[in-house]
Design a protein around this motif. Structure first.
Motif, short mmCIF file in Angstrom:
data_model
loop_
_atom_site.label_atom_id
_atom_site.label_comp_id
_atom_site.label_asym_id
_atom_site.label_seq_id
_atom_site.Cartn_x
_atom_site.Cartn_y
_atom_site.Cartn_z
N LYS A 174 0.83 -1.19 0.00
CA LYS A 174 0.00 0.00 0.00
C LYS A 174 0.88 1.25 0.00
N MET A 175 0.42 2.27 -0.70
CA MET A 175 1.13 3.54 -0.81
C MET A 175 0.20 4.66 -0.40
N VAL A 176 0.80 5.80 -0.11
CA VAL A 176 -0.01 6.99 0.19
C VAL A 176 0.47 8.12 -0.71
N ASP A 177 -0.47 8.83 -1.34
CA ASP A 177 -0.07 9.92 -2.23
C ASP A 177 0.13 11.20 -1.40
N GLY B 252 -2.46 12.39 0.97
CA GLY B 252 -2.80 11.54 2.11
C GLY B 252 -3.72 10.39 1.78
N LYS B 253 -4.01 10.17 0.50
CA LYS B 253 -4.90 9.08 0.10
C LYS B 253 -4.11 7.78 -0.02
N THR B 254 -4.61 6.71 0.59
CA THR B 254 -3.95 5.41 0.52
C THR B 254 -4.37 4.70 -0.77
N VAL B 255 -3.38 4.15 -1.46
CA VAL B 255 -3.62 3.47 -2.74
C VAL B 255 -3.01 2.08 -2.67
N ALA B 256 -3.78 1.08 -3.04
CA ALA B 256 -3.27 -0.29 -3.11
C ALA B 256 -2.54 -0.47 -4.43
N TYR C 118 4.28 9.02 -4.51
CA TYR C 118 3.76 8.25 -3.38
C TYR C 118 4.87 7.99 -2.37
N ALA D 263 3.24 2.91 2.52
CA ALA D 263 2.30 2.92 3.65
C ALA D 263 2.19 1.53 4.27
N SER D 264 3.04 0.62 3.82
CA SER D 264 3.08 -0.74 4.36
C SER D 264 4.48 -1.28 4.13
#
Length: 211
Positions: free
Chosen positions: A81-84, A87-91, A160, A163-164
């Motif tokens: 998972k990433m965050v742009d 602040g939006k999390t993107v798989a 990005y 986020a994981s």
């Protein structure tokens, strides 16, 4: 007796260079300065990105096995998972079905800074809903530092941050490292170190995988 007069000309060249670099380092501008020199190197065309001439399962298997990455029916980076910068999390898996240009970089990395302008040019020419750019920052200073850098440079490609846990498939001994991933979720090209990506070869390679 005539006193010895001080003269700039009497300062050794190495001392001048050391002083200049010291000032750049203290002001935080050394990364930009080194990046500018490396950008000039890229402009010579001597560091073009190495991409395959054809896309085939054989080429993919050979690339993966030589780099010690296990082949899998699932998409590389599955579960990541990433965050742009908003602040939006993107798989990462949500990008499956697209050609992915994944560049791993950091603000403290001169070669990363050097190649970014030509990545922006590539993005301007081929970025679409079928070709996804993932500029993945591994900075540890937080999102504000990365956002400030991107805003200052005026880059518009998607950026990005992890986020994981970082996927094993994307580990590398160098930074920057760039991966090109097929719509099926397979790594089809990998470039360690800086390179020039705004070339006909890279553009044709990316667009040739679009379905």
């Amino acid at each position: 007796m005539e006193k010895n007069k001080f003269s700039i000309k009497s300062i050794p060249g190495w001392a001048v260079m050391l002083a200049i670099f010291g000032i750049l380092y203290l002001t935080g501008l050394h990364t930009e300065a080194i990046g500018q020199v490396q950008r000039i190197l890229l402009a010579t065309g001597l560091k073009k990105a190495d991409v395959p001439t054809t896309i085939s399962e054989a080429n993919y298997t050979e690339t993966v096995e030589s780099e010690g990455v296990a082949s899998s029916a699932s998409m590389v980076g599955a579960g990541f998972k990433m965050v742009d910068l908003k602040g939006k999390t993107v798989a990462f898996e949500s990008l499956k079905g697209k050609v992915i240009f994944l560049n791993i970089w950091a603000t403290w990395c001169p070669p990363c800074i050097a190649e970014m302008p030509n990545i922006q040019k590539l993005y301007d020419k081929v970025g679409s809903d079928k070709i996804a750019f993932v500029m993945l920052s591994v900075d540890e200073g937080g999102m504000d530092k990365v956002k400030k850098f991107i805003d200052k440079k005026g880059y518009t490609f998607p950026v990005y941050m992890p986020a994981s846990q970082f996927p094993q498939e994307f580990y590398s001994t160098a930074i920057p490292t760039t991966f090109i991933i097929s719509p099926e979720g397979k790594i089809v090209a990998k470039q360690e170190g800086m390179a020039e990506y705004d070339t006909k070869e890279v553009r044709d390679f990316l667009q040739g995988m679009v379905k």
